[in-house]
Design an enzyme around this catalytic site. Structure first.
Site, PDB file in Angstrom:
ATOM      1  N   LYS A 110      11.675  19.373   3.006  1.00 36.88           N
ATOM      2  CA  LYS A 110      11.179  18.119   3.020  1.00 36.88           C
ATOM      3  C   LYS A 110      12.139  17.054   3.562  1.00 36.88           C
ATOM      4  CE  LYS A 110       7.647  16.031   1.299  1.00 36.88           C
ATOM      5  NZ  LYS A 110       6.264  16.565   0.784  1.00 36.88           N
TER       6      LYS A 110
HETATM    7  P1  NAD Z   1      -0.415   7.636   2.342  1.00 40.13           P
HETATM    8  O1  NAD Z   1       0.800   6.897   2.907  1.00 40.13           O
HETATM    9  O2  NAD Z   1      -1.541   8.033   3.476  1.00 40.13           O
HETATM   10  O3  NAD Z   1      -1.123   6.929   1.203  1.00 40.13           O
HETATM   11  C1  NAD Z   1      -0.384   6.358   0.125  1.00 40.13           C
HETATM   12  C2  NAD Z   1      -1.236   5.582  -0.755  1.00 40.13           C
HETATM   13  O4  NAD Z   1      -0.574   5.128  -1.871  1.00 40.13           O
HETATM   14  C3  NAD Z   1      -1.489   4.274   0.171  1.00 40.13           C
HETATM   15  O5  NAD Z   1      -2.880   3.973  -0.170  1.00 40.13           O
HETATM   16  C4  NAD Z   1      -0.560   3.435  -0.591  1.00 40.13           C
HETATM   17  O6  NAD Z   1      -1.121   1.947  -0.539  1.00 40.13           O
HETATM   18  C5  NAD Z   1      -0.617   3.876  -1.859  1.00 40.13           C
HETATM   19  N1  NAD Z   1       0.392   3.254  -2.975  1.00 40.13           N
HETATM   20  C6  NAD Z   1       1.717   3.144  -2.649  1.00 40.13           C
HETATM   21  N2  NAD Z   1       1.939   2.642  -3.771  1.00 40.13           N
HETATM   22  C7  NAD Z   1       1.209   2.297  -4.773  1.00 40.13           C
HETATM   23  C8  NAD Z   1       1.295   1.992  -6.021  1.00 40.13           C
HETATM   24  N3  NAD Z   1       2.387   1.451  -6.623  1.00 40.13           N
HETATM   25  N4  NAD Z   1      -0.016   1.822  -6.801  1.00 40.13           N
HETATM   26  C9  NAD Z   1      -1.094   2.223  -6.026  1.00 40.13           C
HETATM   27  N5  NAD Z   1      -1.237   3.016  -4.898  1.00 40.13           N
HETATM   28  C10 NAD Z   1       0.106   3.016  -4.193  1.00 40.13           C
HETATM   29  O7  NAD Z   1       0.246   8.939   1.735  1.00 40.13           O
HETATM   30  P2  NAD Z   1      -0.834  10.264   1.573  1.00 40.13           P
HETATM   31  O8  NAD Z   1      -0.316  11.192   2.560  1.00 40.13           O
HETATM   32  O9  NAD Z   1      -2.112   9.932   1.086  1.00 40.13           O
HETATM   33  O10 NAD Z   1       0.359  10.988   0.318  1.00 40.13           O
HETATM   34  C11 NAD Z   1       0.005  10.292  -1.275  1.00 40.13           C
HETATM   35  C12 NAD Z   1       0.653  11.367  -1.892  1.00 40.13           C
HETATM   36  O11 NAD Z   1       0.235  12.685  -1.767  1.00 40.13           O
HETATM   37  C13 NAD Z   1       2.165  11.678  -1.739  1.00 40.13           C
HETATM   38  O12 NAD Z   1       2.754  11.818  -2.953  1.00 40.13           O
HETATM   39  C14 NAD Z   1       2.356  12.787  -0.982  1.00 40.13           C
HETATM   40  O13 NAD Z   1       3.693  13.413  -0.920  1.00 40.13           O
HETATM   41  C15 NAD Z   1       1.220  13.535  -1.520  1.00 40.13           C
HETATM   42  N6  NAD Z   1       0.694  14.708  -0.413  1.00 40.13           N
HETATM   43  C16 NAD Z   1       0.288  14.335   0.605  1.00 40.13           C
HETATM   44  C17 NAD Z   1      -0.169  15.246   1.415  1.00 40.13           C
HETATM   45  C18 NAD Z   1      -0.636  14.969   3.013  1.00 40.13           C
HETATM   46  O14 NAD Z   1      -1.121  15.952   3.625  1.00 40.13           O
HETATM   47  N7  NAD Z   1      -0.614  13.897   3.476  1.00 40.13           N
HETATM   48  C19 NAD Z   1      -0.156  16.695   1.295  1.00 40.13           C
HETATM   49  C20 NAD Z   1       0.250  16.979  -0.155  1.00 40.13           C
HETATM   50  C21 NAD Z   1       0.773  16.005  -0.843  1.00 40.13           C
END
Ligand code: NAD
Length: 427
Positions: A110
């Site tokens: 990471k």
């Molecule tokens: P992203 O940046 O596309 O979305 C994150 C979302 O969370 C946004 O809508 C943001 O406004 C919201 N957010 C931030 N703080 C917040 C709060 N306090 N309350 C409510 N919402 C809040 O990111 P993503 O890629 O969707 O990732 C989200 C999670 O999923 C992370 O933990 C990431 O590690 C995990 N993840 C992502 C992937 C991927 O392929 N993108 C894969 C596995 C895990």
């Protein structure tokens, strides 16, 4: 290194507690536990960037390779002002276990940069991303360490990283990074993969519990890539009702079901769910919202010992990494809430990242239907393996039954350990 004020919220301590509980169930000796717990490599970079106004600003970046026994380190790059070496180390270890649960030939890594990307211009962000990639070009590589998007990074940043690495190598090398735009060697279905994997896990869990998914009420915290796609697929493909959604801008609710397509359009235009005309503002915590399925898809530590007792959902499907603290896990377990753990639930993204890497190396690209079918096969198998592990452990033992999270860790640890045993110790 940032020190978390409340140790319950320290993701590295939480990741270690989860690992240790599973390792103890497997009766690993202390040396083996240490071998699997410690990251193989953790780096800090200070990155100078020329800002648009001509001043130089230093940014702190990190890359952690946790375990590479099963294959190259794999894991995203996060841009966030709170990123720390501890957080990245926790996320890297979760990637090791996630790749092993999904049974794909990668280890865990990471990265992150301590930055609020909204405060930088596009050109500044590009210079920062390229500087980070250049600094890590010795570590990165299709056979050694393959980054991907995470919070606040996406296709654009991945294309910049692929280009920077290719410039250093003096040839185009697309398999160095996944989550790229389609035109630059991306895979069909990658953007939706994590959300699709979450949806498949929810489907499997409903089947396992004999609970109908059509009409089930779902609350989604975080409406970015993972949350937005999960909500959309659950509504469109499963007939579930998305009754609440939140993001950094606020939260909205509609007991009759949100029009997810319209909400996604609103978010794209207004950069947040707040003010969506087809819903009312939600003023209470979405974690405690009355629903059947809760999908935390934002950041870590959202379900803690402070609010876990008030979770009303029957299923918690962890789209985010580390949204539930170990103390909260115990409370949810005692309430009979079924938690689909992150290392299983959101493994769809890294699974299609693996498919992207395979396609880049073959130079042959698959249609979306093939990607989705292969993803389903992997997720259903992983879900079944974890359930089988849970059912194999003795519920009458003095430690009691294992949770699905600990069962997932046990599946993963056994797979990584087996490779260590077969490869032997180079000394
Ligand atoms: P992203 O940046 O596309 O979305 C994150 C979302 O969370 C946004 O809508 C943001 O406004 C919201 N957010 C931030 N703080 C917040 C709060 N306090 N309350 C409510 N919402 C809040 O990111 P993503 O890629 O969707 O990732 C989200 C999670 O999923 C992370 O933990 C990431 O590690 C995990 N993840 C992502 C992937 C991927 O392929 N993108 C894969 C596995 C895990």
């Amino acid at each position: 290194m940032a020190v978390a004020v409340n140790s319950q919220l320290n993701p590295l301590e939480n990741a270690e507690r989860q690992f240790v509980e599973a390792a103890a169930r497997l009766k690993l000796d202390p040396g083996t536990m240490d071998l699997l717990k410690k990251p193989r490599r953790a780096t800090i970079q200070w990155l100078p960037v020329m800002m648009d106004d001509g001043n130089v600003r230093m940014f702190e970046g990190f890359r952690v390779q946790h375990n590479i026994a099963r294959g190259p380190a794999k894991g995203g790059i996060r841009y966030h002002p709170d990123v720390s070496l501890e957080e990245v180390s926790a996320l890297a270890s979760w990637m090791t276990w996630k790749c092993a649960v999904a049974d794909i030939p990668f280890g865990g890594g990471k990265g992150g940069i301590k930055v609020d990307p909204r405060t930088l211009s596009r050109a500044e962000l590009e210079r920062l991303t390229r500087r980070y990639a250049a600094d890590l070009s010795d570590l990165f590589g299709p056979e050694s360490d393959v980054p991907a998007p995470d919070v606040n990074t996406g296709e654009r940043e991945m294309a910049w990283i692929a280009d920077t690495y290719s410039m250093h190598e003096r040839r185009t090398e697309l398999a160095v990074v996944t989550g790229k735009p389609l035109e630059v060697g991306g895979s069909q279905g990658r953007r939706e993969a994590t959300g699709r994997g979450v949806m498949i896990c929810i489907e499997q869990m409903c089947k396992h519990l004999g609970m109908p998914l059509a009409g089930a009420r779902v609350a989604v915290q975080g409406f970015g890539n993972v949350g937005g796609v999960t909500a959309d697929l659950l509504a469109r493909e499963c007939g579930a009702k998305i009754v609440a959604a939140s993001d950094a801008s606020g939260a909205v609710t509609n007991p009759a079901g949100l029009d997810v397509q319209a909400l996604l359009k609103h978010v794209a235009e207004k950069r947040g769910v707040a003010g969506f005309p087809g819903a009312k503002p939600l003023t209470t915590s979405i974690i405690e919202h009355d629903c059947d399925i809760l999908v935390p898809a934002a950041l870590e530590n959202q379900i803690t010992s402070d609010n876990a007792a008030r979770v009303r959902a029957r299923i918690v499907a962890e789209g985010a990494n580390g949204p539930t603290t170990p103390d909260a896990d115990k409370i949810l377990e005692s309430k009979g809430v079924h938690v689909i753990p992150d290392i299983l639930c959101n493994a769809g993204g890294v699974t299609v990242s693996y498919f992207e890497w395979v396609q880049n190396r073959m130079g042959f690209y698959w249609p979306e239907a093939e990607v989705n079918a292969r993803l389903r096969e992997k997720m259903v198998k992983a879900f079944g393996d974890v359930i089988a592990m849970k059912e194999r452990t003795d519920p009458s033992s003095k430690e009691g039954p294992v949770s699905l999270r600990i069962a997932a860790y046990m599946v993963a640890i056994q797979r990584v350990l087996r490779v260590h045993e077969l490869r032997g110790m180079y000394a």
